[in-house]
Write a protein that holds these residues in place. Structure first.
Motif, PDB file in Angstrom:
ATOM      1  N   ASN A 166     -11.373   5.769  13.663  1.00 57.74           N
ATOM      2  CA  ASN A 166     -11.385   4.634  12.749  1.00 57.74           C
ATOM      3  C   ASN A 166     -11.949   3.392  13.446  1.00 57.74           C
ATOM      4  N   LEU A 167     -11.991   2.287  12.699  1.00 57.06           N
ATOM      5  CA  LEU A 167     -12.522   1.038  13.249  1.00 57.06           C
ATOM      6  C   LEU A 167     -11.478   0.238  14.008  1.00 57.06           C
ATOM      7  N   THR A 168     -10.209   0.496  13.726  1.00 57.74           N
ATOM      8  CA  THR A 168      -9.142  -0.252  14.388  1.00 57.74           C
ATOM      9  C   THR A 168      -7.867   0.560  14.392  1.00 57.74           C
ATOM     10  N   ASP A 169      -7.115   0.488  15.479  1.00 60.12           N
ATOM     11  CA  ASP A 169      -5.808   1.143  15.571  1.00 60.12           C
ATOM     12  C   ASP A 169      -4.672   0.135  15.460  1.00 60.12           C
ATOM     13  N   ASP A 170      -4.979  -1.131  15.119  1.00 60.66           N
ATOM     14  CA  ASP A 170      -3.919  -2.147  15.123  1.00 60.66           C
ATOM     15  C   ASP A 170      -3.604  -2.665  13.718  1.00 60.66           C
ATOM     16  N   SER A 171      -3.885  -1.858  12.704  1.00 57.79           N
ATOM     17  CA  SER A 171      -3.660  -2.303  11.331  1.00 57.79           C
ATOM     18  C   SER A 171      -2.324  -1.853  10.763  1.00 57.79           C
ATOM     19  N   GLU A 172      -1.607  -0.986  11.448  1.00 55.84           N
ATOM     20  CA  GLU A 172      -0.330  -0.482  10.948  1.00 55.84           C
ATOM     21  C   GLU A 172       0.791  -1.505  11.153  1.00 55.84           C
ATOM     22  N   LYS A 173       1.781  -1.435  10.287  1.00 54.76           N
ATOM     23  CA  LYS A 173       2.967  -2.278  10.410  1.00 54.76           C
ATOM     24  C   LYS A 173       3.909  -1.688  11.471  1.00 54.76           C
ATOM     25  N   PRO A 174       4.855  -2.486  11.973  1.00 53.49           N
ATOM     26  CA  PRO A 174       5.851  -1.954  12.906  1.00 53.49           C
ATOM     27  C   PRO A 174       6.641  -0.825  12.260  1.00 53.49           C
ATOM     28  N   LEU A 175       7.138   0.069  13.089  1.00 52.31           N
ATOM     29  CA  LEU A 175       7.902   1.212  12.588  1.00 52.31           C
ATOM     30  C   LEU A 175       9.058   0.738  11.718  1.00 52.31           C
ATOM     31  N   GLY A 176       9.255   1.463  10.627  1.00 50.33           N
ATOM     32  CA  GLY A 176      10.312   1.124   9.682  1.00 50.33           C
ATOM     33  C   GLY A 176       9.822   0.298   8.517  1.00 50.33           C
ATOM     34  N   GLU A 177       8.669  -0.353   8.668  1.00 48.09           N
ATOM     35  CA  GLU A 177       8.093  -1.127   7.577  1.00 48.09           C
ATOM     36  C   GLU A 177       7.107  -0.270   6.792  1.00 48.09           C
ATOM     37  N   TRP A 178       6.864  -0.670   5.544  1.00 47.97           N
ATOM     38  CA  TRP A 178       5.976   0.082   4.669  1.00 47.97           C
ATOM     39  C   TRP A 178       4.521  -0.260   4.942  1.00 47.97           C
ATOM     40  N   ASN A 179       3.702   0.769   5.018  1.00 44.29           N
ATOM     41  CA  ASN A 179       2.263   0.612   5.150  1.00 44.29           C
ATOM     42  C   ASN A 179       1.596   0.873   3.808  1.00 44.29           C
ATOM     43  N   LYS A 180       0.520   0.140   3.556  1.00 40.44           N
ATOM     44  CA  LYS A 180      -0.283   0.355   2.363  1.00 40.44           C
ATOM     45  C   LYS A 180      -1.638   0.917   2.776  1.00 40.44           C
ATOM     46  N   MET A 181      -1.924   2.100   2.290  1.00 47.12           N
ATOM     47  CA  MET A 181      -3.216   2.737   2.557  1.00 47.12           C
ATOM     48  C   MET A 181      -3.946   2.915   1.238  1.00 47.12           C
ATOM     49  N   THR A 182      -5.195   2.495   1.193  1.00 48.87           N
ATOM     50  CA  THR A 182      -6.032   2.692   0.022  1.00 48.87           C
ATOM     51  C   THR A 182      -7.204   3.580   0.409  1.00 48.87           C
ATOM     52  N   ILE A 183      -7.397   4.638  -0.354  1.00 52.67           N
ATOM     53  CA  ILE A 183      -8.496   5.575  -0.128  1.00 52.67           C
ATOM     54  C   ILE A 183      -9.375   5.542  -1.369  1.00 52.67           C
ATOM     55  N   GLU A 184     -10.628   5.217  -1.182  1.00 54.28           N
ATOM     56  CA  GLU A 184     -11.550   5.126  -2.303  1.00 54.28           C
ATOM     57  C   GLU A 184     -12.622   6.195  -2.143  1.00 54.28           C
ATOM     58  N   CYS A 185     -12.682   7.099  -3.106  1.00 51.71           N
ATOM     59  CA  CYS A 185     -13.667   8.183  -3.101  1.00 51.71           C
ATOM     60  C   CYS A 185     -14.619   7.972  -4.270  1.00 51.71           C
ATOM     61  N   VAL A 186     -15.862   7.673  -3.974  1.00 51.59           N
ATOM     62  CA  VAL A 186     -16.875   7.461  -5.006  1.00 51.59           C
ATOM     63  C   VAL A 186     -18.121   8.237  -4.597  1.00 51.59           C
TER      64      VAL A 186
END
Length: 238
Positions: A166-186
């Protein structure tokens, strides 16, 4: 970080421009792939269950959430096939961090290592969210050698270089918090955002439609949102 956000903004504006044509019919609204009560619309493929029908489930519903228990290893797969969509996922590791993934354009079951369906995996492995893994399908990104390694090692089957960073490994939230991932397939492109950062953008994908799957791959993961929004492409507009 500013560069990543600029990319994300450009991608979002482009998507909205395509989707918002005044002459075409209105787009269908978002649909939840998970009803919060049961696993209707999904089926599991867990190899360990072949010889032991009483094996514990890998996927359950708990407190209105879809939960991947992490083992036995396998996949929960949509019954329906999908193309041209945005998938919004909210997830967190329920305990220890570990591995999981969302698979798009899934088709032939157990095509790799007699476990993984033919697909493109969008990685959720802790600190690597947004990597692509090629599973008997392929996809390209800019700077392929930097992201995938020497070209002579690339491949889509066992023993080949299937991971695309990927372009960055520092986009995740701290453990225990909710992450939002969006996947766009076009069409033949796949874009991935993690908590608002554009973390991968693939093109020339060898599949453009298929089922969607989530993994059980060693770590317990809770999902509170799996929402699909169809995207009307220019080729589909009358």
């Amino acid at each position: 970080m500013l560069f990543r956000h600029a990319l994300a903004l450009t991608a979002v504006v482009s998507c909205c421009t395509v989707a918002a044509g005044d002459d075409g019919p209105p787009e269908a609204g978002p649909v939840s792939l998970f009803n919060g009560e049961n696993l209707d619309g999904w089926h599991s493929d867990v190899p360990a269950a072949d010889d032991d029908p009483d094996v514990k489930p890998s996927f359950i519903v708990r407190d209105g959430m879809l939960v991947s228990l992490g083992s036995p290893n396998g996949h929960l797969i949509t019954d329906a096939k999908h193309a041209n969509y945005r998938l919004d996922v909210e997830y967190r590791f329920a305990g220890k961090p570990g591995n999981c993934g969302v698979l798009v354009h899934a088709s032939t079951p157990r095509a790799l290592y007699k476990m993984f369906p033919k697909s493109i995996e969008v990685q959720m492995n802790h600190k690597h969210a947004g990597d692509f893994w090629c599973i008997v399908e392929d996809i390209a990104v800019p700077n392929m050698v930097e992201c995938r390694g020497p070209k002579e090692k690339w491949g889509i089957t066992e023993g080949k270089a299937r991971r695309i960073l990927n372009l960055t490994d520092d986009s995740e939230k701290p453990l225990g918090e909710w992450n939002k991932m969006t996947i766009e397939c076009v069409d033949d492109e796949v874009k991935v955002w993690v908590n608002g950062d554009l973390v991968n953008h693939g093109h020339d994908c060898t599949a453009t439609s298929g089922q969607i799957a989530v993994q059980a791959e060693g770590a317990e993961v809770e999902f509170k949102k799996l929402q699909l929004t169809p995207i009307k492409t220019l080729s589909e507009t009358p």
